[in-house]
Write a protein that holds these residues in place. Structure first.
Motif, PDB file in Angstrom:
ATOM      1  N   UNK A  73      20.924  52.735  26.881  1.00  0.00           N
ATOM      2  CA  UNK A  73      22.089  53.139  25.450  1.00  0.00           C
ATOM      3  C   UNK A  73      22.705  53.796  26.887  1.00  0.00           C
ATOM      4  N   UNK A  74      24.146  52.695  26.873  1.00  0.00           N
ATOM      5  CA  UNK A  74      25.216  53.982  27.855  1.00  0.00           C
ATOM      6  C   UNK A  74      25.901  54.873  26.259  1.00  0.00           C
ATOM      7  N   UNK A  75      26.215  56.156  27.116  1.00  0.00           N
ATOM      8  CA  UNK A  75      26.470  57.294  26.367  1.00  0.00           C
ATOM      9  C   UNK A  75      27.853  56.628  27.527  1.00  0.00           C
TER      10      UNK A  75
END
Length: 288
Positions: A176-178
C-alpha cells in the motif's frame, strides 16, 4: 516432459485449408477475434496453414524413463520388489515407439532404459547359478528396483514441497502506497541540554590533550665544578646541603652522580663520626 499423443487427433492436421467455404463473418460482434503483427483480423485468411503439432492431445506427461516405469508399475498394482519384466518391458517399448514418431532426439534416453529392461529380461530367462560360496546370485532386477525406490522417494518429497505455499504463486505481498506530507518539528532546546553538551565537549578535550616534554641538558662535569666551589668556602658541608630538591629529580640524580665521580677521583672525602650520625663532605686533604 514427454506428452502422450493420439494419432487420430492429428490425422487431418497439417493440411492447408484451400478451397473450403469461408463462413467466418467479416465482423464478429463488432470486435476482431485475433491480431496479426498488431493489426486486427476480422476474417480468417484462405491460405491458413495449421501445423501438425497444433492438435496434439496431452494424455500423460513423464519426467523421464524412471518416471514412466514407475507409472506403469503403480498403474497396474505390480509389486515393485517383484516386477514382471515381460509385461513392463512390452508396455514400455510401445511408449518408446510412439515417442520416436514425434521426437527422435528425446527418445534416445528412453531407448537406453529400454535396452536395460531387455537385458534384465534376458538375464532372468537364463538358469540361475550359485557362487563358489554356495550363495545364490543377485537378482538382475535389484539395481532397477533400488533406482525406482529412490526416484519415488524424491518425487514424493518434491510433491510435498510443491504443496507449501509459495510467494508469487499462492499469495502475494500486500503493498500500500500512502502519500504523506511531512512537517518538520524542531525540538525545544533547554538550558540543561546545553550544559550536557558543553560537559561532553570538555570530556572529549581531556582525552585528546597533549603533554609537551622539554629536554634539559645536564652536565655531570658542571655539577662537579659546582660542588668543589661550594666546598672551598667551608671546611665541612652536610651531605643533604649539597642537593636542592626544588630543582627536580633529574638534577638531583646528576648532582649525586657528580658527587660519586669526585669521590672516585679522590677529590673529596665523605666522613661520618659514628653510626647513624650525619654524613659530611669535605675537600680531600693534600699535604703541602
Amino acid at each position: 516432459m514427454i506428452p502422450l499423443v493420439t494419432d487420430s487427433e492429428t490425422s487431418n492436421a497439417g493440411l492447408p485449408l484451400v478451397g473450403a467455404t469461408d463462413t467466418t463473418p467479416d465482423v464478429v460482434d463488432g470486435l476482431a477475434f485475433a491480431k496479426l503483427y498488431g493489426e486486427p483480423l476480422f476474417k480468417l485468411p484462405n491460405d491458413l496453414y495449421i501445423p501438425p503439432d497444433a492438435l496434439e492431445v496431452f494424455l500423460e506427461a513423464f519426467e523421464g524413463p524412471l518416471d514412466l516405469l514407475l507409472y506403469l508399475i503403480r498403474k497396474q498394482n505390480f509389486n515393485i520388489l517383484d516386477i514382471p519384466m515381460a509385461d513392463v518391458t512390452l508396455q514400455y517399448l510401445k511408449y518408446v515407439d510412439q515417442i520416436r514418431k514425434h521426437n527422435l532426439e528425446l527418445a534416445a534416453e528412453y531407448l537406453l532404459m529400454a535396452a536395460m529392461l531387455i537385458e534384465i529380461k534376458s538375464r532372468m530367462l537364463l538358469p540361475s547359478t550359485k557362487s563358489t560360496e554356495g550363495e545364490e546370485a543377485d537378482d538382475p532386477r535389484a539395481e532397477l528396483v533400488r533406482r525406482l525406490l529412490e526416484y519415488e522417494q524424491i518425487k514424493l518429497a518434491a510433491y510435498d514441497l510443491n504443496t507449501v505455499p509459495q510467494l508469487g504463486r499462492d499469495f502475494l505481498h500486500a503493498q500500500v502506497f500512502i502519500e504523506t506530507q511531512t512537517v518538520l518539528h524542531w525540538p525545544q532546546v533547554e538550558i540543561a541540554d546545553i550544559q550536557a553538551a558543553w560537559a561532553d565537549v570538555l570530556k572529549r578535550a581531556t582525552l585528546v590533550q597533549h603533554h609537551k616534554i622539554s629536554r634539559e641538558e645536564l652536565s655531570v662535569r658542571a655539577h662537579m665544578t659546582g660542588i668543589l666551589r661550594k666546598l672551598q668556602s667551608t671546611r665541612f658541608v652536610e651531605f643533604s646541603e649539597l642537593f636542592d630538591p626544588s630543582r627536580g629529580a633529574p638534577v638531583l640524580v646528576v648532582n649525586f652522580v657528580a658527587l660519586l665521580e669526585l669521590a672516585k677521583e679522590t677529590l673529596i672525602e665523605i666522613t661520618q663520626a659514628e653510626a647513624f650520625a650525619p654524613i659530611y663532605v669535605r675537600l680531600a686533604y693534600t699535604p703541602a
